[in-house]
Design a protein around this motif. Structure first.
Motif, PDB file in Angstrom:
ATOM      1  N   THR A 100       0.819  -1.215   0.000  1.00 56.18           N
ATOM      2  CA  THR A 100       0.000   0.000   0.000  1.00 56.18           C
ATOM      3  C   THR A 100       0.853   1.266   0.000  1.00 56.18           C
ATOM      4  O   THR A 100       2.017   1.260   0.416  1.00 56.18           O
ATOM      5  CB  THR A 100      -0.936   0.068   1.222  1.00 56.18           C
ATOM      6  N   TYR A 101       0.246   2.330  -0.481  1.00 57.26           N
ATOM      7  CA  TYR A 101       0.801   3.684  -0.485  1.00 57.26           C
ATOM      8  C   TYR A 101      -0.279   4.531   0.184  1.00 57.26           C
ATOM      9  O   TYR A 101      -1.178   5.031  -0.486  1.00 57.26           O
ATOM     10  CB  TYR A 101       1.041   4.152  -1.923  1.00 57.26           C
ATOM     11  N   THR A 119       1.989  -5.346   2.814  1.00 57.13           N
ATOM     12  CA  THR A 119       2.969  -4.437   3.399  1.00 57.13           C
ATOM     13  C   THR A 119       2.368  -3.040   3.311  1.00 57.13           C
ATOM     14  O   THR A 119       2.077  -2.564   2.212  1.00 57.13           O
ATOM     15  CB  THR A 119       4.309  -4.510   2.644  1.00 57.13           C
ATOM     16  N   ILE A 174       2.421   0.962   3.922  1.00 58.91           N
ATOM     17  CA  ILE A 174       3.383   2.064   3.985  1.00 58.91           C
ATOM     18  C   ILE A 174       2.635   3.391   3.905  1.00 58.91           C
ATOM     19  O   ILE A 174       1.719   3.543   3.104  1.00 58.91           O
ATOM     20  CB  ILE A 174       4.369   1.966   2.794  1.00 58.91           C
ATOM     21  N   PHE A 209       7.139   5.835   5.439  1.00 63.37           N
ATOM     22  CA  PHE A 209       7.528   4.900   6.499  1.00 63.37           C
ATOM     23  C   PHE A 209       6.481   3.815   6.666  1.00 63.37           C
ATOM     24  O   PHE A 209       5.331   3.976   6.255  1.00 63.37           O
ATOM     25  CB  PHE A 209       7.765   5.632   7.827  1.00 63.37           C
ATOM     26  N   SER A 210       6.917   2.729   7.282  1.00 64.16           N
ATOM     27  CA  SER A 210       6.028   1.614   7.575  1.00 64.16           C
ATOM     28  C   SER A 210       4.859   2.143   8.404  1.00 64.16           C
ATOM     29  O   SER A 210       5.034   2.984   9.293  1.00 64.16           O
ATOM     30  CB  SER A 210       6.825   0.563   8.358  1.00 64.16           C
ATOM     31  N   HIS A 211       3.663   1.659   8.099  1.00 64.41           N
ATOM     32  CA  HIS A 211       2.436   2.140   8.746  1.00 64.41           C
ATOM     33  C   HIS A 211       2.604   2.162  10.267  1.00 64.41           C
ATOM     34  O   HIS A 211       3.182   1.254  10.853  1.00 64.41           O
ATOM     35  CB  HIS A 211       1.268   1.229   8.358  1.00 64.41           C
ATOM     36  N   VAL A 220       2.702   7.182   2.780  1.00 64.30           N
ATOM     37  CA  VAL A 220       3.398   8.067   1.851  1.00 64.30           C
ATOM     38  C   VAL A 220       2.867   9.495   2.026  1.00 64.30           C
ATOM     39  O   VAL A 220       1.745   9.678   2.502  1.00 64.30           O
ATOM     40  CB  VAL A 220       3.210   7.597   0.388  1.00 64.30           C
TER      41      VAL A 220
END
Lengths: 317, 317
Positions: free
Chosen positions: A137-138, A215, A217, A179-181, A219
């Motif tokens: 994801t973004y 995954t 993420i 960054f990672s959620h 943004v």
């Protein structure tokens, strides 16, 4: 929205939050009928939508009093007794819930990433049965609320002025970074946001065997999520058929112009109802048309939250 | 860098570009020995690194005159006669090329996304053999050159001031947005950037059977790429072993603190040599430890381009 004697009494809990505000806008855009409207928010939570703890405390009380609650928090999503609904995907999960029965009920609104992903994946799943899905994801600032959107804007100004960025909502720089959620990480190494995609997909598709990994993420985008989705099917599905299926899917718009390099972007779907799908192509890493790659964008606050909840209410009308 | 009588004569072509400038900085940081240094750039291309057409025209001429050319363009990467090298991954591909033989040679520097992905995937591949890899990228402005970085900054200022964003390098708004990579889209629906990851991986691993799919996306980040990589292995590999392998891998740093939710970010690897890997976890969509998900970040200009090329040159010394 429009006042109607025989419409339902509507209450919005957490109306000052980003999603709460969007509820008002969606109800108005869709001319939602209502007899009365109550807007609820606490002073302490001004600017925030109500979260899981409020739902857990007041949801069951409201249901006892005969209210039908469409809950946008994660509190009841994985409860077997509670339907988890995307109206275009699994309206049948709400069967038996009737507006004028006087009987209360709780219906859960799925997580934003799940809604946006499944709006595109479900029409393909219906045709060729998805066996495995790999999602990256973004995700936009809006998923963390209005204050996170403001922080992204403030930080961006600060960075452009050469100042240290203010980190209140997130513990690290968000401007010109990703960054990672920020959801808590579980013992299996996935964060809660990722496991929502895994578990909610199984529940919404009523299919315990579908394999999903994700995954998630964050943004530096304001209000729409994007998702890169790799699909494996049980039966072959070619990309032209997939494109045609998606063109005919309700709530989905196909943006897939290879010559012009024009595909979905978060900006293009912001403030829009439809989820946009593009980059529809046969996965070169799978043989015999058993795989597709797609790229999906959807407004996180709208279809990812408020619109989906209002559509659930409309199903009851 | 340091002047040494017996060092090589060094020339940098396209020295005014983002990568060209980084070459100078990397050579200096690493105290690269040289006898003479030539800096080449055309007036017309000021601010841009030299591209494939320059390589195609002048590369073979230079080789004929006995020069060893490390080419950062895509011109020769897929040429069977030309080694495509990441020094930590496949230095053996350069065997037979000798600096003082008087014989010229061309060595290709892989694409930035490939380098960053394979720096993390290769140590795991060596242990458990990767059979399939699903990659989604989060690519920085720098991959499109210095002017793209400037446009992202300019556009961001404009959007914050409520102005229309200037679109010269990219045809759509980049500030607070993201979009499918701007490389041309091929007839199979993949763009060139994605097919580089597919094909270069096979060549660098000298393995025609490895299956790779990629979705390449530009995000509003300045100079470091991130990649979400899903791996399938031929033999089982548990996450603890994977983490240990990566901790011991040259040029790789593991940032994988689940409790603190601290994982690699583009900002943290900017101007750094090492590629950072985190979110190392057993893929829940695959049975029996045959899969892992990882998240990789690397400086696009440095390890993704200039540093890797200088390391290639160092292998010859």
């Amino acid at each position: 929205m429009s006042l109607k004697e025989d419409g339902p009494s509507v209450a919005i809990v957490g109306v000052t939050g980003a999603v709460g505000q969007e509820f008002l806008s969606v109800l108005s855009d869709r001319d939602f009928p209502y007899r009365s409207l109550k807007l609820l928010a606490s002073k302490r939570s001004a600017g925030k939508s109500a979260g899981g703890s409020i739902s857990k405390k007041f949801g069951p009380i409201a249901v006892d009093k005969g209210t039908i609650v469409v809950d946008n928090s994660s509190a009841f999503r994985m409860d077997d007794a509670i339907p988890l609904v995307i109206p275009e995907v699994n309206p049948e999960a709400m069967e038996g819930i009737k507006l004028k029965s006087g009987k209360g009920a709780l219906i859960a609104n799925p997580n934003c990433s799940t809604i946006i992903c499944l709006m595109a994946a479900t029409p393909l799943h219906r045709r060729a049965k998805v066996s495995r899905m790999v999602v990256s994801t973004y995700q936009a600032a809006s998923g963390a609320g209005a204050a996170a959107m403001e922080e992204l804007e403030l930080q961006t100004r600060e960075v452009l002025e050469g100042k240290e960025p203010t980190c209140n909502i997130f513990k690290q720089q968000y401007a010109f970074n990703l960054f990672s959620h920020n959801a808590p990480v579980l013992s299996n190494g996935y964060n809660e946001e990722e496991m929502k995609l895994v578990k909610e997909t199984r529940k919404i598709w009523n299919n315990k065997s579908v394999k999903v990994t994700a995954t998630c993420i964050r943004v530096p985008v304001m209000r729409a999520h994007a998702e890169s989705v790799n699909l494996q099917f049980e039966t072959p599905l070619d990309e032209d058929t997939a494109r045609e299926i998606l063109r005919n899917a309700p709530g989905v718009v196909v943006i897939d112009d290879r010559a012009a390099n024009h595909f979905p972007t978060p900006l293009e779907v912001s403030n829009k109802d439809d989820v946009a799908v593009g980059r529809i192509r046969q996965d070169v890493s799978q043989d015999g048309n058993y795989g597709l790659d797609i790229f999906v964008c959807g407004d996180q606050i709208r279809k990812g939250a408020a619109l989906n909840a209002v559509q659930i209410a409309e199903l009851l009308l």
